[in-house]
Design an enzyme around this catalytic site. Structure first.
Site, PDB file in Angstrom:
ATOM      1  CE  LYS A 206      -3.522   2.239   2.844  1.00  0.00           C
ATOM      2  NZ  LYS A 206      -4.498   2.088   3.925  1.00  0.00           N
ATOM      3  CD  GLU A 212       9.369  -5.900   7.148  1.00  0.00           C
ATOM      4  OE1 GLU A 212       9.063  -4.854   6.524  1.00  0.00           O
ATOM      5  OE2 GLU A 212       9.243  -6.015   8.372  1.00  0.00           O
ATOM      6  CD  GLU A 352      -1.994  -4.727  11.648  1.00  0.00           C
ATOM      7  OE1 GLU A 352      -0.803  -4.413  11.648  1.00  0.00           O
ATOM      8  OE2 GLU A 352      -2.564  -5.213  10.653  1.00  0.00           O
ATOM      9  CG  HIS A 383      -5.218 -35.735  17.215  1.00  0.00           C
ATOM     10  ND1 HIS A 383      -5.306 -37.037  17.640  1.00  0.00           N
ATOM     11  CD2 HIS A 383      -6.263 -35.527  16.374  1.00  0.00           C
ATOM     12  CE1 HIS A 383      -6.358 -37.608  17.057  1.00  0.00           C
ATOM     13  NE2 HIS A 383      -6.953 -36.704  16.287  1.00  0.00           N
TER      14      HIS A 383
HETATM   15  C1  G6Q Z   1      -2.693  -3.920   7.816  1.00  0.00           C
HETATM   16  C2  G6Q Z   1      -1.456  -3.355   8.295  1.00  0.00           C
HETATM   17  C3  G6Q Z   1      -0.208  -4.044   7.825  1.00  0.00           C
HETATM   18  C4  G6Q Z   1       0.217  -3.711   6.402  1.00  0.00           C
HETATM   19  C5  G6Q Z   1       1.662  -4.165   6.198  1.00  0.00           C
HETATM   20  C6  G6Q Z   1       2.141  -3.943   4.798  1.00  0.00           C
HETATM   21  O1  G6Q Z   1      -3.779  -3.473   8.064  1.00  0.00           O
HETATM   22  O2  G6Q Z   1      -1.429  -2.008   8.078  1.00  0.00           O
HETATM   23  O3  G6Q Z   1      -0.289  -5.435   7.953  1.00  0.00           O
HETATM   24  O4  G6Q Z   1      -0.638  -4.303   5.485  1.00  0.00           O
HETATM   25  O5  G6Q Z   1       2.473  -3.510   7.106  1.00  0.00           O
HETATM   26  O6  G6Q Z   1       2.071  -2.608   4.467  1.00  0.00           O
HETATM   27  P1  G6Q Z   1       2.222  -2.141   2.974  1.00  0.00           P
HETATM   28  O7  G6Q Z   1       1.111  -2.714   2.196  1.00  0.00           O
HETATM   29  O8  G6Q Z   1       2.187  -0.641   3.012  1.00  0.00           O
HETATM   30  O9  G6Q Z   1       3.535  -2.673   2.500  1.00  0.00           O
END
Ligand code: G6Q
Length: 559
Positions: A206, A212, A352, A383
């Site tokens: 996003k 990462e 979250e 189990h």
């Molecule tokens: C979800 C969180 C989080 C996010 C990741 C990846 O609601 O905000 O899990 O999706 O940190 O973020 P980006 O999509 O910005 O890489």
């Protein structure tokens, strides 16, 4: 802002709790032969049996009164209307717009969002079609056989869970891979299984700033460039993001970017372009079916009276345990191998969203909020950890999830699976009294002294709550409904607690600290002041990984 503890229904529920805490579900079933029928709800292809909960009609009425007094109906309306209910980020919360199949306008800042939602969906559809039918070719004119989604958290878990759940609908030629971990082992293992000429990478972020994801994306690009050229990248890398500028800077042509918007939260984003892997794998038609299923649940959530409203019921029964019984944990147990990723997905969605300690107006909450969500496929859990659920000292409500329709044509398997789901729910509810245990041991011919020694161990208190959610079948439509059900459940609980379910500042602190520590590990800055433990850890790392002169390779090809 309303103070939850001052609401009349909140207080009334406390007085009901005084009696309720001693009620046994066995008695409730004995007193009311129609309990199962009455505490049953169907929405689309989902069936919910909520009869095995420690509730009565009076408690349910109290819980619904609490939902009304806490403003669930008003907040629901505000969310669907595109109001900026995510106050700390000043954003609307409109995952419902992504599956608004009626196309009725939904405005944010005076602009109807539906045209752009539809236009991205159409672009995704065209792209997915081209890849699936073999029109989209790699740089050596071969069809795509492998799709690698590089993303983390909300940009990973939804598509991963859906592609796994709906494997039976997957394109036979496409192998889906998901890389989220910055531990190079995951990317390396994936790259070993794919070939640059036939692989499509989706860089899903996003913000397009996530360390990462960008690290993995850069490494994937370097790997690709060992065989392909810069011009070939366009055929093998696409991006999904809200950040055009960062995508362009990374080197992906923005014509190959699928957009979404700040009013789509990461963990609520599988319905957006983040769902591109799902559409590639299942096809446009099935993706739309998934949206239809979610829309059906949205409509139900919006229109049904609270008493007959599936997300509201699940949420309020959850509140009953979390806030009154003090049960701070909730289990998701799918009795379905392809749903094995569901507990992880719901864990993020819930924890979250509702792992918050202050109310919307910044005051510390005086009650429990989001529970710890965990789980595993139910049959494997039986189990392993189910022992604690049956005879441990915690209240551990559990959602059992199963498909009514057979999931394979292997004879006998589905019957065994479902007999176990039903049996577990019965066992959690009924338990086994000391007398029943005694009787059983006598029938086995055990002597009386041994019986008395064993009875306490063979007794089950029962009265342990469960919901049973059955999907008529695990198909795209019902999966859409199921996930929307949980999204709205989380929303309702957030409203009750008066918290903001749509920000996630809690993930920031570690990220900030990691930046400085990374520079210390690589020696680009001198050691900084930390607590003695952190300083020691950094020192130990550098002793193992850095040369005597202090140089410490960041990207070591050998490792
Ligand atoms: C979800 C969180 C989080 C996010 C990741 C990846 O609601 O905000 O899990 O999706 O940190 O973020 P980006 O999509 O910005 O890489």
């Amino acid at each position: 802002m309303k103070n939850l503890q001052e609401l009349p229904a909140w207080k009334q529920l406390w007085s009901l709790f005084e009696t309720a805490k001693n009620l046994h579900m066995r008695e409730l079933f004995e007193q009311d032969p129609k309990r199962a029928e009455r505490y049953w709800l169907e929405v689309g292809g989902l069936k919910l049996d909520y009869s095995k909960n420690r509730i009565t009609d009076e408690i349910l009425q109290g819980l619904m009164a609490l939902a009304r007094e806490a403003g669930v109906e008003e907040r629901r309306k505000a969310m669907f209307a595109g109001e900026k209910i995510n106050k700390t980020e000043n954003r609307a919360v409109l995952h419902v717009a992504l599956r608004n199949r009626t196309n009725a306008p939904i405005e944010v800042d005076g602009e109807d969002v539906m045209p752009k939602v539809n236009s991205v969906l159409e672009r995704m559809g065209r792209f997915a079609h081209a890849v699936r039918c073999g029109d989209w070719l790699g740089y050596t004119n071969q069809v795509i056989t492998d799709v690698v989604n590089i993303g983390i958290g909300g940009s990973d878990l939804g598509p991963l869970m859906m592609c796994s759940a709906l494997k039976n609908y997957g394109h036979p030629r496409l192998r889906m891979h998901f890389v989220s971990n910055v531990d190079g082992a995951q990317l390396r293992d994936t790259l070993e299984r794919v070939h640059p000429e036939t692989t499509l990478f989706i860089i899903a972020s996003k913000t397009f700033t996530t360390q990462e994801t960008l690290t993995n994306a850069n490494t994937a690009r370097q790997w690709f460039l060992r065989e392909g050229s810069e011009e070939d990248i366009a055929k093998h890398f696409v991006a999904v993001s809200t950040n055009k500028k960062a995508v362009a800077e990374f080197g992906i042509d923005t014509d190959h970017m699928f957009e979404f918007w700040d009013w789509v939260g990461g963990r609520y984003s599988l319905w957006s372009a983040i769902g591109l892997p799902i559409m590639l794998y299942l096809g446009e038609e099935n993706f739309i079916e998934m949206l239809n299923g979610a829309h059906l649940m949205d409509q139900h959530f919006y229109n049904a009276p609270l008493e007959q409203n599936m997300p509201v019921l699940l949420a309020m029964v959850g509140i009953w345990y979390i806030n009154y019984f003090g049960g701070g944990s909730h289990i998701i147990a799918p009795y379905d191998q392809h749903l094995h990723r569901l507990p992880k997905f719901i864990q993020q969605l819930d924890m979250e969203s509702n792992g918050k300690q202050v109310t919307m107006d910044g005051k510390p909450v005086q009650y429990e909020t989001g529970p710890i969500i965990w789980g595993e496929t139910g049959i494997n859990g039986q189990h392993a950890f189910f022992q604690l659920l049956h005879q441990g000292t915690h209240i551990t409500p559990i959602d059992l999830i199963a498909s009514l329709e057979k999931r394979s044509n292997l004879p006998g398997h589905h019957e065994i699976l479902l007999s176990n789901v039903f049996a577990q729910a019965e066992a959690f509810m009924r338990g086994k009294t000391p007398d029943e245990a005694r009787q059983e041991l006598r029938e086995q011919g055990v002597d009386e002294a041994r019986i008395e020694a064993l009875v306490p161990h063979k007794t089950f208190s029962g009265n342990r709550p469960s919901n049973l959610i059955m999907l008529n079948e695990v198909d795209p439509r019902n999966m859409g409904s199921l996930i929307a059900l949980y999204e709205h459940k989380v929303f309702v609980q957030g409203v009750i607690w008066g918290i903001n379910s749509f920000d996630q500042w809690g993930v920031e602190l570690g990220k900030q600290l990691a930046k400085t520590i990374l520079s210390e590990l690589t020696g680009t800055i001198p050691p900084q002041k930390h607590d003695s433990s952190t300083e020691h850890l950094i020192h130990v790392y550098r002793q193992t990984n850095c040369d005597v002169d202090g140089t410490c390779a960041l990207f070591d090809e050998k490792k």
